[in-house]
Design a protein around this motif. Structure first.
Motif, PDB file in Angstrom:
ATOM      1  N   ASP A   1      67.555 -58.537 -36.645  1.00  0.00           N
ATOM      2  CA  ASP A   1      67.722 -59.022 -35.265  1.00  0.00           C
ATOM      3  C   ASP A   1      67.849 -60.539 -35.233  1.00  0.00           C
ATOM      4  O   ASP A   1      68.695 -61.095 -34.513  1.00  0.00           O
ATOM      5  CB  ASP A   1      66.548 -58.583 -34.388  1.00  0.00           C
TER       6      ASP A   1
ATOM      7  N   VAL B   1      67.774 -66.332 -24.917  1.00  0.00           N
ATOM      8  CA  VAL B   1      67.535 -65.401 -26.036  1.00  0.00           C
ATOM      9  C   VAL B   1      67.657 -63.969 -25.551  1.00  0.00           C
ATOM     10  O   VAL B   1      68.270 -63.125 -26.211  1.00  0.00           O
ATOM     11  CB  VAL B   1      66.151 -65.662 -26.670  1.00  0.00           C
ATOM     12  N   GLN B   2      67.113 -63.689 -24.374  1.00  0.00           N
ATOM     13  CA  GLN B   2      67.230 -62.344 -23.809  1.00  0.00           C
ATOM     14  C   GLN B   2      68.695 -62.017 -23.515  1.00  0.00           C
ATOM     15  O   GLN B   2      69.149 -60.910 -23.759  1.00  0.00           O
ATOM     16  CB  GLN B   2      66.379 -62.236 -22.522  1.00  0.00           C
TER      17      GLN B   2
ATOM     18  N   ILE C   1      74.369 -58.734 -27.725  1.00  0.00           N
ATOM     19  CA  ILE C   1      74.519 -58.157 -29.076  1.00  0.00           C
ATOM     20  C   ILE C   1      74.436 -56.631 -28.999  1.00  0.00           C
ATOM     21  O   ILE C   1      75.220 -55.926 -29.638  1.00  0.00           O
ATOM     22  CB  ILE C   1      73.444 -58.722 -30.019  1.00  0.00           C
ATOM     23  N   HIS C   2      73.506 -56.111 -28.212  1.00  0.00           N
ATOM     24  CA  HIS C   2      73.371 -54.658 -28.095  1.00  0.00           C
ATOM     25  C   HIS C   2      74.589 -54.039 -27.425  1.00  0.00           C
ATOM     26  O   HIS C   2      75.021 -52.947 -27.781  1.00  0.00           O
ATOM     27  CB  HIS C   2      72.083 -54.290 -27.358  1.00  0.00           C
TER      28      HIS C   2
ATOM     29  N   SER D   1      63.356 -56.630 -37.852  1.00  0.00           N
ATOM     30  CA  SER D   1      63.202 -57.899 -37.132  1.00  0.00           C
ATOM     31  C   SER D   1      64.029 -59.006 -37.791  1.00  0.00           C
ATOM     32  O   SER D   1      64.584 -59.859 -37.106  1.00  0.00           O
ATOM     33  CB  SER D   1      61.729 -58.301 -37.053  1.00  0.00           C
TER      34      SER D   1
ATOM     35  N   LYS E   1      70.380 -61.110 -26.738  1.00  0.00           N
ATOM     36  CA  LYS E   1      70.000 -59.772 -27.197  1.00  0.00           C
ATOM     37  C   LYS E   1      70.786 -58.705 -26.457  1.00  0.00           C
ATOM     38  O   LYS E   1      71.280 -57.750 -27.050  1.00  0.00           O
ATOM     39  CB  LYS E   1      68.498 -59.532 -27.013  1.00  0.00           C
TER      40      LYS E   1
ATOM     41  N   LEU F   1      71.099 -62.794 -33.980  1.00  0.00           N
ATOM     42  CA  LEU F   1      70.996 -63.882 -32.997  1.00  0.00           C
ATOM     43  C   LEU F   1      71.534 -65.181 -33.578  1.00  0.00           C
ATOM     44  O   LEU F   1      72.274 -65.926 -32.903  1.00  0.00           O
ATOM     45  CB  LEU F   1      69.551 -64.065 -32.545  1.00  0.00           C
TER      46      LEU F   1
END
Length: 150
Positions: A112, A136-137, A143-144, A109, A140, A116
């Motif tokens: 992560d 934020v979503q 980034i993935h 975490s 994510k 971010l």
């Protein structure tokens, strides 16, 4: 078979009665003895009882498989050091595993959050984007996708 069991039970009861009668007669006869003779008899009785062999029932009971499939052994003689250590070992393994999982999850975490933060600091975005709940979503997902392409 049943007749022999009742015959054995009757013999055992008869022997018990005979033993109780003999013990009673010995107790009556020992009342007339002096204190020192009584003490020597008591010590001799204790020595004889401690030196007698174990009954076959006790020797036979060392380890046996019962009819229902359970394994029976001699009764426990209390907890010694090895038994305590062996019983604590699974609990210690469980606690260690849980602590390792917690540390691993916390590390994931934190990584992560660091990804971010680095994405936010490196990109040029308008200030309104930071207040958007879906931002934020979106980060994510970005980034993935970036880590898959690398």
């Amino acid at each position: 078979m049943k007749k022999s069991q009742t015959h054995t039970t009757a013999l055992t009861a008869e022997m018990d009665l005979w033993g109780q009668t003999l013990a009673y007669q010995l107790d009556i006869a020992s009342m007339d003895l002096g204190h020192d003779i009584g003490e020597r008899l008591r010590v001799a009785r204790q020595t004889a009882l401690s030196s007698r062999p174990m009954p076959k029932k006790m020797l036979r009971h060392s380890l046996a498989v019962q009819a229902n499939g359970t394994l029976s052994a001699q009764p426990d003689e209390g907890l010694n050091l090895w038994r305590i250590l062996v019983s604590v070992l699974p609990l210690l393994a469980l606690v260690t595993g849980l602590m390792l999982l917690q540390a691993l999850q916390q590390d994931m975490s934190e990584s992560d959050i660091a990804l971010l933060d680095s994405a936010l600091l490196l990109d040029e975005l308008p200030p309104d984007a930071y207040t958007d709940p879906g931002f934020v979503q979106f980060l994510k997902i970005q980034i993935h996708q970036d880590t898959r392409h690398d």
